[in-house]
Design an enzyme around this catalytic site. Structure first.
Site, short mmCIF file in Angstrom:
data_model
loop_
_atom_site.label_atom_id
_atom_site.label_comp_id
_atom_site.label_asym_id
_atom_site.label_seq_id
_atom_site.Cartn_x
_atom_site.Cartn_y
_atom_site.Cartn_z
N ASP A 8 -4.48 -5.90 20.64
CA ASP A 8 -4.78 -6.99 19.72
C ASP A 8 -5.16 -6.40 18.36
OD1 ASP A 8 -5.30 -9.42 18.62
OD2 ASP A 8 -6.96 -9.95 19.94
N ASP A 105 0.16 -10.65 16.27
CA ASP A 105 -0.91 -9.65 16.33
C ASP A 105 -1.30 -9.22 17.73
OD1 ASP A 105 -1.97 -12.08 17.06
OD2 ASP A 105 -3.79 -11.88 15.85
N GLU A 106 -0.51 -9.51 18.73
CA GLU A 106 -0.90 -9.08 20.08
C GLU A 106 0.30 -8.91 20.99
OE1 GLU A 106 -3.21 -11.91 22.36
OE2 GLU A 106 -2.55 -13.54 21.06
#
Length: 354
Positions: A8, A105-106
Site C-alpha cells: 500500500d 496505490d495498492e
C-alpha cells in the site's frame, strides 16, 4: 510456504504531488475536486500532516478548509497518478511474485517463500528506488489478514498478521477495524450486541444470517476469525459496471435540470459500457439531496441490451421516483452481464479510483 503480501503506497496522491512540488514537503496538503475549497467537492486524499488535524478522504472540501485553513489545496490530476501507479506496478512485477492490482496505490503479491519479510523489504526498496514513493507492506496467510496487517505497518513499515497472532492483535479491536466493515455494518452488529472482532468471531451464525442474509452473514462470521481467500490473481480485472457522478456547484431545482443532467451522464456511461462490449442488465441512480441526504435506487432491465436509447430511458424512468427537493449530486451506474469465465470466488474487486 505460500504468503500473501499487501503493498500500500503511503499517502499516495499527496506523495505524488509533493514529488512534483518539493517545497510542499512537511506541509499539510489536501487534494480534491478542482483544488478550490470554496467549491463543492470532497477530499480525495490528505497528507499525514493534514490528517493530524482531522482531515480525511471523503470529507467535504469546505469542512477541510475550516479545520485547516492554512492547508495547501490542490486539484485532482488523474493522469499523473495513473502514470505513477503504472511505474509502481511494473516495479512490483519485476520481483518475481504474482501481482494483483487493486487500484492506483495498492496491490497483492502472491509468493512461495520462507522469508516474506525479506520480500516485503525488497519491494519497498525497489518501489522507492524506481519512483521515490514509500509503501507499507502487510504480510498474511490470506488476503484479509495481509490487507489488515498493512495498517499496522504504516508508514513505510512491515507487519505480519496470521492465524497465529490474529486473536492477540485483532480480538479486542472494534469491528469497524475489519476490512469490509464500515460504519453502517458496525452499527448493525452493535445492535446485535457484537462490538469487537472476537465478539464477531463468537457470534451465533444464525443471528448474523438473520440480520445480513445467508451469504453476507456467513462472510462476516468468517471475517471475525480472519478467514479469507488466499489466491492472488494477476488476470486483468473485469468490471461489473461503470458509473459517473457529478456534484453541482449550484443545486438543481427543477425536474428539467435533473433530467438533462442524468441524460448527459447516462450517455457517458453507455459509452463506457460500449468499450467493454457487454450488455447492460441493470441501471442505478444515486442522488444527494440538499443539504446532505443520499439515497439510491436501481432497476433490472427487461432484457440485457446495448441499445443507448433503452439504457438512457431506463435511467430517466428511475428519475421519476425522485423527491421534489433540491439536489446537489447525481450519479448513474450501469451494471453489465459478466463473462462466463470472470469473477472467481476469491478474486478481490478493484477499488474505485478518484
Amino acid at each position: 510456504m505460500a504468503w500473501v503480501l499487501h503493498v500500500d503506497l503511503d499517502q499516495f496522491v499527496a506523495a505524488v504531488e509533493v514529488l512534483r512540488r518539493p517545497e510542499l514537503a512537511g506541509r499539510p496538503v489536501v487534494v480534491g475536486g478542482r483544488g478550490d475549497p470554496s467549491e463543492r467537492g470532497v477530499v480525495s486524499t490528505a497528507s499525514y500532516e493534514a490528517r493530524a488535524f482531522g482531515v480525511h478522504s471523503g470529507m467535504p472540501l469546505r469542512v477541510a478548509a475550516r479545520k485547516l485553513p492554512d492547508a495547501v489545496f490542490l486539484p485532482v490530476d488523474a493522469q499523473a497518478y495513473e502514470a505513477a501507479s503504472d511505474r509502481v506496478m511494473a516495479t512490483l512485477r519485476s520481483l518475481g511474485a504474482v501481482v494483483e492490482v487493486l487500484g492506483w496505490d495498492e496491490a497483492f503479491l502472491g509468493t512461495m517463500t520462507d522469508d516474506p519479510e525479506a520480500l516485503a523489504r525488497r519491494a519497498q526498496e525497489a518501489v522507492l528506488g524506481a519512483t521515490r514513493l514509500h509503501c507499507s507492506v502487510g504480510i498474511g496467510d490470506n488476503k484479509v489478514r495481509a490487507k489488515i496487517a498493512t495498517e499496522f505497518g504504516k508508514p513505510a513499515g512491515v507487519f505480519r498478521l496470521t492465524a497465529e497472532n490474529w486473536a492477540e492483535v485483532m480480538g479486542h479491536r472494534p469491528t469497524i477495524d475489519l476490512w469490509g466493515v464500515g460504519t453502517k455494518v458496525s452499527r448493525r452488529l452493535a445492535a446485535l450486541g457484537v462490538t469487537s472482532v472476537q465478539g464477531l468471531a463468537a457470534a451465533p451464525t444464525e443471528a448474523l444470517v438473520a440480520e445480513f442474509g445467508p451469504k453476507m452473514g456467513l462472510w462476516y462470521h468468517e471475517l471475525g476469525q480472519g478467514l479469507g481467500p488466499t489466491t492472488v490473481d494477476d488476470r486483468p480485472w473485469v468490471p461489473r459496471g461503470h458509473s459517473r457522478e457529478t456534484t453541482f456547484q449550484q443545486n438543481l431545482t427543477t425536474r428539467e435540470q435533473v433530467r438533462d443532467a442524468l441524460r448527459a451522464m447516462a450517455h457517458e456511461v453507455v459509452a463506457d459500457t460500449a468499450r467493454d462490449g457487454r450488455d447492460v442488465v441493470r441501471v442505478a441512480l444515486k442522488v444527494r439531496y440538499a443539504p446532505f441526504v443520499t439515497t439510491s435506487t436501481s432497476r433490472k432491465l427487461p432484457q440485457p441490451t446495448r441499445d443507448p436509447a433503452t439504457i438512457v430511458q431506463a435511467v430517466l424512468t428511475l428519475a421519476d421516483r425522485l423527491e421534489d427537493r433540491e439536489i446537489r449530486l447525481l450519479g448513474v451506474r450501469a451494471e453489465m452481464a459478466m463473462p462466463e469465465d470472470a469473477d472467481p470466488t476469491d478474486r478481490t474487486p478493484v477499488r474505485g479510483r478518484i
